[in-house]
Design a protein around this motif. Structure first.
Motif, PDB file in Angstrom:
ATOM      1  N   TYR A  74      -4.783  -1.770  -7.739  1.00 32.16           N
ATOM      2  CA  TYR A  74      -6.061  -1.094  -7.532  1.00 32.16           C
ATOM      3  C   TYR A  74      -5.786   0.241  -6.853  1.00 32.16           C
ATOM      4  N   ASP A  75      -6.436   1.296  -7.295  1.00 34.50           N
ATOM      5  CA  ASP A  75      -6.251   2.630  -6.731  1.00 34.50           C
ATOM      6  C   ASP A  75      -7.537   3.107  -6.064  1.00 34.50           C
ATOM      7  N   ILE A  90       0.874  -1.170   0.000  1.00 35.04           N
ATOM      8  CA  ILE A  90       0.000   0.000   0.000  1.00 35.04           C
ATOM      9  C   ILE A  90       0.912   1.221   0.000  1.00 35.04           C
ATOM     10  N   GLU A  91       0.820   2.016  -1.042  1.00 39.44           N
ATOM     11  CA  GLU A  91       1.631   3.228  -1.165  1.00 39.44           C
ATOM     12  C   GLU A  91       0.691   4.422  -1.298  1.00 39.44           C
ATOM     13  N   LEU A  92       1.112   5.555  -0.792  1.00 37.44           N
ATOM     14  CA  LEU A  92       0.331   6.789  -0.886  1.00 37.44           C
ATOM     15  C   LEU A  92       1.079   7.787  -1.737  1.00 37.44           C
ATOM     16  N   ILE A 129      -4.359   6.226  -2.845  1.00 30.66           N
ATOM     17  CA  ILE A 129      -3.923   4.994  -2.206  1.00 30.66           C
ATOM     18  C   ILE A 129      -3.727   3.974  -3.316  1.00 30.66           C
ATOM     19  N   GLN A 130      -2.492   3.530  -3.493  1.00 32.03           N
ATOM     20  CA  GLN A 130      -2.170   2.570  -4.544  1.00 32.03           C
ATOM     21  C   GLN A 130      -1.883   1.225  -3.884  1.00 32.03           C
ATOM     22  N   ILE A 131      -2.745   0.258  -4.163  1.00 30.62           N
ATOM     23  CA  ILE A 131      -2.605  -1.086  -3.612  1.00 30.62           C
ATOM     24  C   ILE A 131      -2.128  -1.980  -4.748  1.00 30.62           C
ATOM     25  N   SER A 132      -1.067  -2.733  -4.505  1.00 36.35           N
ATOM     26  CA  SER A 132      -0.539  -3.585  -5.573  1.00 36.35           C
ATOM     27  C   SER A 132       0.075  -4.854  -5.010  1.00 36.35           C
ATOM     28  N   ALA A 133       0.086  -5.879  -5.844  1.00 39.47           N
ATOM     29  CA  ALA A 133       0.734  -7.147  -5.505  1.00 39.47           C
ATOM     30  C   ALA A 133       1.538  -7.596  -6.714  1.00 39.47           C
ATOM     31  N   ASP A 134       2.838  -7.763  -6.522  1.00 39.19           N
ATOM     32  CA  ASP A 134       3.653  -8.368  -7.566  1.00 39.19           C
ATOM     33  C   ASP A 134       3.408  -9.868  -7.500  1.00 39.19           C
TER      34      ASP A 134
END
Length: 139
Positions: free
Chosen positions: A97-98, A40-42, A51-56
């Motif tokens: 997902y943002d 979770i990055e802002l 809010i940027q939610i991501s999974a590699d």
């Protein structure tokens, strides 16, 4: 709402749901869900906080780009939450997902987080069998 206030709100939501995380080098949050890791990055988006939610899902993907993109399109057509992307330069498959953070509600964050974690953990094995590469956590 400032990025710092959104960070505190996200942290409070995670704590209220008994989730633990580690802080990323960029000041974000990283959570593990089985074989998947979710970040979770802002960031700023105009006057709002994004809010940027991501999974590699996979790294070091071995398949040719055309095969990878077919898989990404297949997943995007079926996806309700998130977008599947392939970063060719790093050979990484991610699901992302943002959300806008200024009026964040707990159920909104938790739904997005759960959907991405489930998608990453569910699809990583199948994608690995077709595309090669490594899951976030090999168990």
């Amino acid at each position: 709402m400032t990025r710092q206030r959104v960070y505190k709100q996200v942290a409070a939501i995670l704590e209220a749901n008994a989730l633990t995380w580690t802080e990323t080098p960029t000041g974000g949050m990283f959570l593990r869900f089985s074989s998947a890791g979710v970040a979770i990055e802002l960031s700023n988006w105009g006057k709002q906080t994004l809010i940027q939610i991501s999974a590699d899902v996979l790294s070091d993907v071995q398949a040719v780009t055309k095969v990878v993109l077919k898989q990404m399109n297949r997943l995007n057509m079926a996806s309700q939450f998130g977008r599947w992307v392939y970063y060719r330069d790093s050979r990484t498959v991610s699901v992302e997902y943002d959300l806008l953070g200024d009026h964040l509600q707990e159920n909104e964050l938790m739904t997005a987080l759960a959907a991405l974690a489930r998608a990453a953990d569910h699809h990583d094995d199948q994608l690995q069998s077709v595309l090669g590469g490594h899951r976030a956590f090999e168990e």
